[in-house]
Write an enzyme that holds these catalytic residues in place. Structure first.
Site, PDB file in Angstrom:
ATOM      1  N   TYR A   1       8.635 -11.848  -7.626  1.00  0.00           N
ATOM      2  CA  TYR A   1       7.995 -10.664  -8.192  1.00  0.00           C
ATOM      3  C   TYR A   1       8.590 -10.340  -9.557  1.00  0.00           C
ATOM      4  O   TYR A   1       7.870 -10.154 -10.547  1.00  0.00           O
ATOM      5  CB  TYR A   1       8.167  -9.476  -7.246  1.00  0.00           C
ATOM      6  CG  TYR A   1       7.923  -8.134  -7.895  1.00  0.00           C
ATOM      7  CD1 TYR A   1       6.647  -7.748  -8.293  1.00  0.00           C
ATOM      8  CD2 TYR A   1       8.977  -7.238  -8.121  1.00  0.00           C
ATOM      9  CE1 TYR A   1       6.419  -6.513  -8.885  1.00  0.00           C
ATOM     10  CE2 TYR A   1       8.759  -6.002  -8.708  1.00  0.00           C
ATOM     11  CZ  TYR A   1       7.486  -5.646  -9.096  1.00  0.00           C
ATOM     12  OH  TYR A   1       7.258  -4.436  -9.692  1.00  0.00           O
TER      13      TYR A   1
ATOM     14  N   GLY B   1      -3.640   2.992  -7.080  1.00  0.00           N
ATOM     15  CA  GLY B   1      -2.282   2.769  -6.609  1.00  0.00           C
ATOM     16  C   GLY B   1      -1.453   4.032  -6.728  1.00  0.00           C
ATOM     17  O   GLY B   1      -1.912   5.062  -7.247  1.00  0.00           O
ATOM     18  N   PHE B   2      -0.234   3.951  -6.261  1.00  0.00           N
ATOM     19  CA  PHE B   2       0.654   5.116  -6.223  1.00  0.00           C
ATOM     20  C   PHE B   2       0.846   5.722  -7.617  1.00  0.00           C
ATOM     21  O   PHE B   2       0.487   6.884  -7.877  1.00  0.00           O
ATOM     22  CB  PHE B   2       1.988   4.684  -5.608  1.00  0.00           C
ATOM     23  CG  PHE B   2       3.097   5.691  -5.683  1.00  0.00           C
ATOM     24  CD1 PHE B   2       2.855   7.048  -5.528  1.00  0.00           C
ATOM     25  CD2 PHE B   2       4.401   5.275  -5.892  1.00  0.00           C
ATOM     26  CE1 PHE B   2       3.899   7.980  -5.588  1.00  0.00           C
ATOM     27  CE2 PHE B   2       5.450   6.183  -5.946  1.00  0.00           C
ATOM     28  CZ  PHE B   2       5.191   7.541  -5.809  1.00  0.00           C
TER      29      PHE B   2
END
Length: 337
Positions: free
Chosen positions: A154, A12-13
């Protein structure tokens, strides 16, 4: 022998940047990632290729919510530290696919905590988000503020992660530091993030969607500054239940567990209009703006109180918005022009 770190969400980033830094610092890194298709998998593959250029990097492609995967890995490899970054990201996507947040953020984190319970690392570091502050209006956000009004699913799953981690820390003595990240940006960023979407649209001559009519503020944090903070916290003394007499002002150390939550941000909120202006300056091109109402789940502003972070690890680099945006634009042009 180099020290071993397990990093979830390694392709991931943020995970990519952290793994590259740890590898450069001499760590052996176990990188676990499911390579899901939430966004362009080829971008994840390109990040992974860079990490695999290091002899001390080991790739594990698996879903962390699969029973036994993490427990078997930690039993075999015995990592000294665990950095848990894997998660289903995105505030807006949580309105469309909430089940993916249950599976990754709740079930996946549970599997990690169970694995750590059976095979305890010296220090666990787990990602949360500034989104947990939700409807709080008093700023800057401090780690000791009440966080009971999350505005997206989220955010609710990440707040649940904090509570789950605290309970395991209390019950099983696991030293855990939680990070609350604030709007991270920079090269290799995700295509669903505002900076990537804005640059892509401007280059293609399309209008950009400017939510809340531009009346948004974000505490933009350059990814390498964030990673510096994380690395310093890795080497900081893990939270200990017997260290209450060493508390600094505003410390979030739990009274009943070796658990602490720490903001990582620049502590310098920026208006969305100024952010867009920095993009236009870096690109030498004006944006066509499509002004819209605020989206469900979004908050109008974020602002990190970083006094606890500074007390624990000292002053961090503070990349200016102009320099950080320019670095992203250069990376985008090299990879997508």
């Amino acid at each position: 022998m180099p020290r071993t770190a397990l990093v979830t969400g390694s392709a991931g980033f943020i995970g990519f940047h952290l793994c590259r830094r740890l590898l450069s610092d001499g760590w052996r890194v176990l990188g676990l990632d499911a390579m899901t298709d939430y966004y362009d998998v080829s971008l994840k593959r390109r990040r992974l290729e860079i990490l695999q250029g290091f002899d001390t990097y080991k790739t594990i492609e698996a879903r962390l919510e699969t029973p036994g995967v993490l427990s078997d890995l930690m039993a075999a490899e015995k990592p000294e530290i665990v950095v848990h970054l894997a998660a289903q990201a995105g505030v807006r996507y949580s309105l469309e696919a909430p089940r993916s947040y249950v599976e990754s953020n709740l079930v996946g984190t549970f599997e990690l905590l169970e694995a750590a319970r059976a095979h305890p690392p010296a220090h666990m570091l787990m990602a949360s988000t500034s989104s947990v502050y939700g409807a709080n209006t008093e700023m800057p956000y401090a780690e000791t503020d009440k966080v009971d009004t999350q505005m997206s699913f989220y955010a609710a799953t990440k707040k649940a992660n904090e509570a789950m981690a605290h309970s395991y820390s209390h019950l099983f003595g696991l030293p855990i530091t939680m990070f609350r990240f604030f709007t991270v940006y920079g090269p290799w960023g995700r295509p669903d993030m505002a900076l990537f979407k804005f640059v892509k649209a401007i280059r293609e001559g399309r209008p950009i969607d400017v939510y809340n009519h531009g009346r948004m503020k974000r505490d933009f944090t350059y990814v390498e500054d964030l990673v510096e903070g994380m690395v310093r916290l890795v080497d900081a003394t893990p939270p200990r239940p017997d260290s209450r007499n060493e508390l600094v002002g505003g410390d979030s150390l739990s009274p009943v567990a070796p658990w602490r939550v720490v903001n990582i941000g620049l502590s310098k909120p920026v208006e969305l209009g100024d952010f867009i202006a920095a993009i236009e300056a870096a690109m030498g091109q004006d944006a066509q703006k499509n002004y819209m109402d605020i989206q469900p789940g979004d908050v109008p502003a974020t602002w990190a109180d970083t006094r606890l972070l500074t007390a624990l690890v000292g002053d961090l680099p503070a990349t200016s918005l102009e320099d950080g945006v320019s670095a992203f634009v250069r990376w985008y042009e090299e990879n997508y022009s």
